[in-house]
Scaffold this active site. Sequence first.
Site, PDB file in Angstrom:
ATOM      1  N   CYS A   2      55.290  38.285  32.750  1.00 43.12           N
ATOM      2  CA  CYS A   2      55.807  39.474  32.400  1.00 43.12           C
ATOM      3  C   CYS A   2      54.988  40.443  31.498  1.00 43.12           C
ATOM      4  CB  CYS A   2      57.184  39.166  31.629  1.00 43.12           C
ATOM      5  SG  CYS A   2      58.511  38.044  32.564  1.00 43.12           S
ATOM      6  N   GLY A  28      54.762  42.241  36.452  1.00 43.56           N
ATOM      7  CA  GLY A  28      56.187  41.670  36.723  1.00 43.56           C
ATOM      8  C   GLY A  28      56.897  42.955  37.759  1.00 43.56           C
ATOM      9  N   ASN A 101      57.666  36.970  27.204  1.00 42.91           N
ATOM     10  CA  ASN A 101      56.545  36.720  28.290  1.00 42.91           C
ATOM     11  C   ASN A 101      56.306  35.290  28.261  1.00 42.91           C
ATOM     12  OD1 ASN A 101      53.153  37.355  29.047  1.00 42.91           O
ATOM     13  ND2 ASN A 101      54.880  36.458  30.363  1.00 42.91           N
ATOM     14  N   GLY A 102      56.493  34.464  29.099  1.00 38.01           N
ATOM     15  CA  GLY A 102      56.096  32.981  29.092  1.00 38.01           C
ATOM     16  C   GLY A 102      57.425  32.288  29.478  1.00 38.01           C
ATOM     17  N   TYR A 258      43.647  35.892  37.679  1.00 38.39           N
ATOM     18  CA  TYR A 258      44.754  36.829  38.522  1.00 38.39           C
ATOM     19  C   TYR A 258      45.392  37.765  37.996  1.00 38.39           C
ATOM     20  CZ  TYR A 258      48.644  37.978  41.667  1.00 38.39           C
ATOM     21  OH  TYR A 258      49.745  38.249  42.018  1.00 38.39           O
ATOM     22  N   THR A 304      42.737  42.091  43.816  1.00 41.67           N
ATOM     23  CA  THR A 304      42.416  41.280  42.478  1.00 41.67           C
ATOM     24  C   THR A 304      40.729  40.810  42.645  1.00 41.67           C
ATOM     25  OG1 THR A 304      44.290  40.962  41.810  1.00 41.67           O
ATOM     26  CG2 THR A 304      42.804  39.656  40.842  1.00 41.67           C
TER      27      THR A 304
HETATM   28  O1  LIG Z   1      47.729  31.937  48.460  1.00 40.61           O
HETATM   29  P1  LIG Z   1      48.611  32.709  48.347  1.00 40.61           P
HETATM   30  O2  LIG Z   1      49.946  32.230  47.809  1.00 40.61           O
HETATM   31  O3  LIG Z   1      48.812  33.797  49.134  1.00 40.61           O
HETATM   32  O4  LIG Z   1      48.460  33.574  46.610  1.00 40.61           O
HETATM   33  C1  LIG Z   1      47.283  34.220  46.391  1.00 40.61           C
HETATM   34  C2  LIG Z   1      47.023  35.443  46.683  1.00 40.61           C
HETATM   35  O5  LIG Z   1      48.069  36.476  46.025  1.00 40.61           O
HETATM   36  C3  LIG Z   1      47.384  37.241  45.086  1.00 40.61           C
HETATM   37  O6  LIG Z   1      47.478  38.357  45.631  1.00 40.61           O
HETATM   38  P2  LIG Z   1      48.514  39.611  45.498  1.00 40.61           P
HETATM   39  O7  LIG Z   1      48.849  40.125  46.649  1.00 40.61           O
HETATM   40  O8  LIG Z   1      49.769  39.067  44.728  1.00 40.61           O
HETATM   41  O9  LIG Z   1      47.828  40.623  44.413  1.00 40.61           O
HETATM   42  P3  LIG Z   1      46.534  41.477  44.413  1.00 40.61           P
HETATM   43  O10 LIG Z   1      46.690  42.877  45.316  1.00 40.61           O
HETATM   44  O11 LIG Z   1      46.528  41.825  43.137  1.00 40.61           O
HETATM   45  O12 LIG Z   1      45.414  40.642  44.830  1.00 40.61           O
HETATM   46  C4  LIG Z   1      46.147  36.719  44.912  1.00 40.61           C
HETATM   47  O13 LIG Z   1      45.088  37.841  44.236  1.00 40.61           O
HETATM   48  C5  LIG Z   1      45.661  36.137  45.946  1.00 40.61           C
HETATM   49  O14 LIG Z   1      45.375  37.102  47.165  1.00 40.61           O
HETATM   50  N1  LIG Z   2      56.844  35.464  33.879  1.00 42.28           N
HETATM   51  C1  LIG Z   2      57.688  35.629  32.727  1.00 42.28           C
HETATM   52  O1  LIG Z   2      57.014  35.549  31.544  1.00 42.28           O
HETATM   53  C2  LIG Z   2      59.026  35.123  32.779  1.00 42.28           C
HETATM   54  C3  LIG Z   2      59.866  35.232  31.236  1.00 42.28           C
HETATM   55  C4  LIG Z   2      61.266  34.694  31.532  1.00 42.28           C
HETATM   56  N2  LIG Z   2      61.101  33.002  31.443  1.00 42.28           N
HETATM   57  C5  LIG Z   2      62.040  34.833  32.717  1.00 42.28           C
HETATM   58  O2  LIG Z   2      62.281  34.270  33.567  1.00 42.28           O
HETATM   59  O3  LIG Z   2      62.357  36.051  32.404  1.00 42.28           O
HETATM   60 MG   LIG Z   3      45.256  39.026  46.355  1.00 45.51          MG
END
Ligand SMILES: O=P(O)(O)OC[C@H]1O[C@H](OP(=O)(O)OP(=O)(O)O)[C@H](O)[C@@H]1O
Ligand SMILES: NC(=O)CC[C@H](N)C(=O)O
Ligand SMILES: [Mg+2]
Length: 508
Positions: A2, A28, A101-102, A258, A304
């Site tokens: 988050c 998030g 967050n956490g 990530y 990413t």
């Molecule tokens: O193995 P998986 O379960 O598919 O998860 C990994 C993928 O998910 C994330 O991308 P995402 O689309 O969330 O975000 P990004 O556009 O920032 O890369 C991450 O960058 C990988 O590409």
């Molecule tokens: N990803 C998070 O940091 C989640 C915060 C909290 N545990 C929730 O579920 O809202």
């Molecule tokens: Mg990705």
Amino acid sequence: MCGIVGIVSTSNVNQTLYDALTVLQHRGQDAAGIVTFQNERFYLRKDNGLVRDVFHTRHMRRLVGNVGIGHVRYPTAGSSSSAEAQPFYVNSPYGITLAHNGNLTNADDLSQDLFRTDLRHINTNSDSEVLLNVFAHELQKLGKLNPTKDEIFAAVKAVHKRCRGAYAVIAMITGYGIVGFRDPNGIRPACYGVREAEDGRKEYMIASESVALSAAGFTLVRDIAPGEAVYIETDGTLYTQQCAQDPHLYPCIFEHVYFARPDSILDGVSVYKARLRMGETLADKVLREFPDHDIDVVMPIPDTSRTSAMQMAHRLGVKFREGFIKNRYIGRTFIMPGQKMRKKSVRQKLNPIDLEFRDKNVMLVDDSIVRGTTCKEIVQMARDAGARKVYFASAAPPVRYPNVYGIDMPSANELIAHDRTVEEVGELIGADWLLYQDLEDLVTCVSDVNDDIEDWECSVFTGQYVTGDIDQSYLDRLDEARNDTKRSGAGDNKSDENGIIDLHNDED
Ligand SMILES: O=P(O)(O)OC[C@H]1O[C@H](OP(=O)(O)OP(=O)(O)O)[C@H](O)[C@@H]1O
Ligand SMILES: NC(=O)CC[C@H](N)C(=O)O
Ligand SMILES: [Mg+2]
């Protein structure tokens, strides 16, 4: 994961909070919330959705006040119900709102204690509501009509004694100020910054990532230390105090892989630089294991992995090409709830430029492989587009163990690398060669900048949990409660059916 933010200003904070939440949106995308304070009243707006969808002009107008906190949510406990959107509110003592967050690893026990011993009612399944009530109870016990920094810090100390797991928190205490703190292992990030108002007075912001500060014109002062609390009174007076007995800095390494934005600096480490290095060490591994490689082109899986892929190509001396174009209107797939939604989104999200693939040996680079949803689809798309050979590299080591500290990977069986060798994963995703970063290399990529970092929280790669309270029965319970099958049956996206009544929400 988050995103959290809090501001003490000399003028209305609503727009700056909104802007900061859009900057933290990558952390998030399920729900968002802002609460402000003015003239002895809280003003709250929270709901499911992206920041731009949750806050309309009419909400913004009502969010008045020079002090406020905000949250973007990606659930790791409870459900996706809008009633579990944050910030949470509790009316006694003083009126407190809180953004977290956490993930607390002893939330169930705490919830029982709160009910039986502290006579407090928890109205949702959110661990963050539990955390807020622990903090509130500890503050109440001190029995002061007007709390000072000493009571605030004493309450944070008590939170550290009672709560386990990961928590970066910002709480607002009615009429007094905001307090930000990090768990004693510093797993989740939080930092604070300062800017000068036109009349010379100081304004402060606390946020998950430094990018939220810089985007709003605040200068990063420093990260909050593990276990430390930063208390800013409504008049801008700032106090800090270490509130944990035995703090250690073990930040989550997955932030650098990530979660965080590349333009953030977390605990002194530039996420961008770390990702560049991840590309270099990956290239070195290619050269070690496959010195006569026949890679024609390196391609990132946007977004990413871009930084690492670019540097990997550079180090290998081969072309860097964008073979997949991302539909910018689809959110991050990994942080979407439910496997069905994630799978559909990958195809909608990424589309190949065929001419970059035709008759080429392509090295596709992603930051990590978690469930394998993305890479399975992508390898097939590369083949369909005419690639001769499809190699795949992950800038992170195999993700084999659940995360219990705020990343939604609750079930080992859903992780493609769990109980599988690299070769088996390679076969499953259909790649001609699969290459993972070595953990040692990943750690090197994020190290050597900040000596205070004693170690990294690497549990998804090692199965070692720094809080020392995680056993198989906990992991089994987590799996049982939150695996995808369970959730697709009764949880996410049917949130309004789970009967949680939203008590304090300005719905329209
Ligand atoms: O193995 P998986 O379960 O598919 O998860 C990994 C993928 O998910 C994330 O991308 P995402 O689309 O969330 O975000 P990004 O556009 O920032 O890369 C991450 O960058 C990988 O590409
Ligand atoms: N990803 C998070 O940091 C989640 C915060 C909290 N545990 C929730 O579920 O809202
Ligand atoms: Mg990705």
